[in-house]
Design an enzyme around this catalytic site. Sequence first.
Site, PDB file in Angstrom:
ATOM      1  N   LYS A 141      -3.536 133.537  99.552  1.00 26.66           N
ATOM      2  CA  LYS A 141      -2.339 134.160 100.132  1.00 26.66           C
ATOM      3  C   LYS A 141      -2.611 135.588 100.574  1.00 26.66           C
ATOM      4  CE  LYS A 141       1.354 131.313  98.247  1.00 26.66           C
ATOM      5  NZ  LYS A 141       2.628 131.229  97.548  1.00 26.66           N
ATOM      6  N   LYS A 222      -3.149 122.105 101.625  1.00 24.47           N
ATOM      7  CA  LYS A 222      -1.983 121.583 100.899  1.00 24.47           C
ATOM      8  C   LYS A 222      -0.708 121.791 101.718  1.00 24.47           C
ATOM      9  CE  LYS A 222       0.270 124.623  97.803  1.00 24.47           C
ATOM     10  NZ  LYS A 222       1.693 124.328  97.920  1.00 24.47           N
ATOM     11  N   LYS A 225       5.647 125.137 101.423  1.00 21.04           N
ATOM     12  CA  LYS A 225       6.901 125.695 101.917  1.00 21.04           C
ATOM     13  C   LYS A 225       6.654 126.817 102.895  1.00 21.04           C
ATOM     14  CE  LYS A 225       9.325 126.081  97.817  1.00 21.04           C
ATOM     15  NZ  LYS A 225       8.579 127.044  97.035  1.00 21.04           N
TER      16      LYS A 225
HETATM   17  P1  ATP Z   1       4.643 128.505  98.578  1.00 23.81           P
HETATM   18  O1  ATP Z   1       3.847 128.131  99.795  1.00 23.81           O
HETATM   19  O2  ATP Z   1       5.672 129.559  98.843  1.00 23.81           O
HETATM   20  O3  ATP Z   1       3.776 128.826  97.395  1.00 23.81           O
HETATM   21  P2  ATP Z   1       4.984 125.846  97.595  1.00 23.81           P
HETATM   22  O4  ATP Z   1       5.253 124.744  98.550  1.00 23.81           O
HETATM   23  O5  ATP Z   1       3.600 125.963  97.045  1.00 23.81           O
HETATM   24  O6  ATP Z   1       5.481 127.202  98.230  1.00 23.81           O
HETATM   25  P3  ATP Z   1       6.121 126.427  94.984  1.00 23.81           P
HETATM   26  O7  ATP Z   1       7.515 126.873  94.790  1.00 23.81           O
HETATM   27  O8  ATP Z   1       5.024 127.450  94.886  1.00 23.81           O
HETATM   28  O9  ATP Z   1       6.028 125.679  96.410  1.00 23.81           O
HETATM   29  O10 ATP Z   1       5.822 125.257  93.988  1.00 23.81           O
HETATM   30  C1  ATP Z   1       6.862 124.466  93.413  1.00 23.81           C
HETATM   31  C2  ATP Z   1       6.209 123.271  92.770  1.00 23.81           C
HETATM   32  O11 ATP Z   1       5.762 122.352  93.776  1.00 23.81           O
HETATM   33  C3  ATP Z   1       4.976 123.616  91.942  1.00 23.81           C
HETATM   34  O12 ATP Z   1       4.985 122.813  90.774  1.00 23.81           O
HETATM   35  C4  ATP Z   1       3.822 123.241  92.829  1.00 23.81           C
HETATM   36  O13 ATP Z   1       2.660 122.907  92.093  1.00 23.81           O
HETATM   37  C5  ATP Z   1       4.394 122.026  93.532  1.00 23.81           C
HETATM   38  N1  ATP Z   1       3.747 121.820  94.822  1.00 23.81           N
HETATM   39  C6  ATP Z   1       3.704 122.709  95.840  1.00 23.81           C
HETATM   40  N2  ATP Z   1       3.063 122.177  96.896  1.00 23.81           N
HETATM   41  C7  ATP Z   1       2.661 120.935  96.524  1.00 23.81           C
HETATM   42  C8  ATP Z   1       1.951 119.882  97.191  1.00 23.81           C
HETATM   43  N3  ATP Z   1       1.517 120.036  98.437  1.00 23.81           N
HETATM   44  N4  ATP Z   1       1.727 118.723  96.524  1.00 23.81           N
HETATM   45  C9  ATP Z   1       2.183 118.557  95.254  1.00 23.81           C
HETATM   46  N5  ATP Z   1       2.861 119.510  94.562  1.00 23.81           N
HETATM   47  C10 ATP Z   1       3.107 120.681  95.194  1.00 23.81           C
HETATM   48 MG    MG Z   2       3.146 127.610  95.742  1.00 22.30          MG
END
Ligand code: ATP
Ligand code: MG
Length: 352
Positions: A141, A222, A225
Amino acid sequence: MTSTPVQPPVRAQAPAPARMPAPAAAPVAAPAPRRVFSAFQASGRLTLGNYLGAILPAVRLQDEAACVYAVADLHALTVRHDPAHLRARTREVATLLLASGLDRSPLYLQSRVPAHTELSYLMESTAHDGEMRRMIQFKEKSAAQEEVRLSLLTYPALMAADILLHRADLVPVGEDQRQHLELTRDLALRFNRRYGETFVVPEAVHPETAARVMDLAVPTAKMSKSAVSEAGTVYLLDPPADIRRKIMRAVTDSGSGVRHDPAAKPGVSNLLVILAACSGRPVASLSYGSYGALKKDTAEAVIEALTPVRERFAVLSADPAELDRLLAAAAARVIEETSGLMAAARRAIGLG
Ligand code: ATP
Ligand code: MG
């Protein structure tokens, strides 16, 4: 996941003699329910990755453990943000978590429970600078930012505090959080060793399938969000036509064989995993002759899985006052239930 109901103690069969008090049944200590905590950043719109990797496992754990869940609005301050946007996203994430089925446990906003930031400082005073800089998420990041906020570096200390505050045994998270969970365990053990037993050392719970859902357009990254491109990200509130379009345009691999081989065929393997997780069928049972047929079935399975969530979201969104009431009640309960742990941590480290 299945749960075994705790059996009531078996009572003696023979009737007690007249006038004699019945022998008291030996007290059987029921095992304390395991405690679960997880949080979701309000950094953007929730994705299919969040849903399959963490939300669904968190929903299922409600059947067998004492769960508490949060919207991590403080974590959303670790990267550039817009205050009005954050406010709106926080409500959207909370409503979507409820709509997904996290409606049987306290759900609150992290920023409304000041113990998170207080305990985070104790974690910063337990962790080492090098440990934070080694985190893969920090490296990834921070590489994408012009100005790196200090809170992005210290994020894992706040995440450790989130989990340890609840004395959580289990933390349902996606694979990408494995390293942060390891650090949380190290910090809990180090604190306990130095200052006396204070924290429960937690374990991560990853789903068997879809612990790491990949971006549809860049299947080596991955799904996130906060991804820059929306083309490869399925959002929980996407209308069916958008889901269909994104999945039909998913990047597949050269060669035509449909098989699960993440190293050689990341795109196809990702679709197989998504289809398996949404349909409840094992990856090994899925057999396809063409990429087109696989994409079509995957799109329909995702639409079927997400339609009830979208519909429930629409119902819940019509009553914002109820959301406020629910979040406030949960925060009040968490403040009360965590005050003992917070006092113990303060005492242990020498603050009074
Ligand atoms: P950001 O990009 O802002 O970090 P994010 O999509 O990674 O957002 P988080 O809020 O950081 O979302 O994570 C929330 C939950 O979703 C965590 O338990 C994380 O491990 C899970 N998670 C995030 N992305 C994935 C993915 N691509 N596959 C499976 N689990 C995920
Ligand atoms: Mg995350």
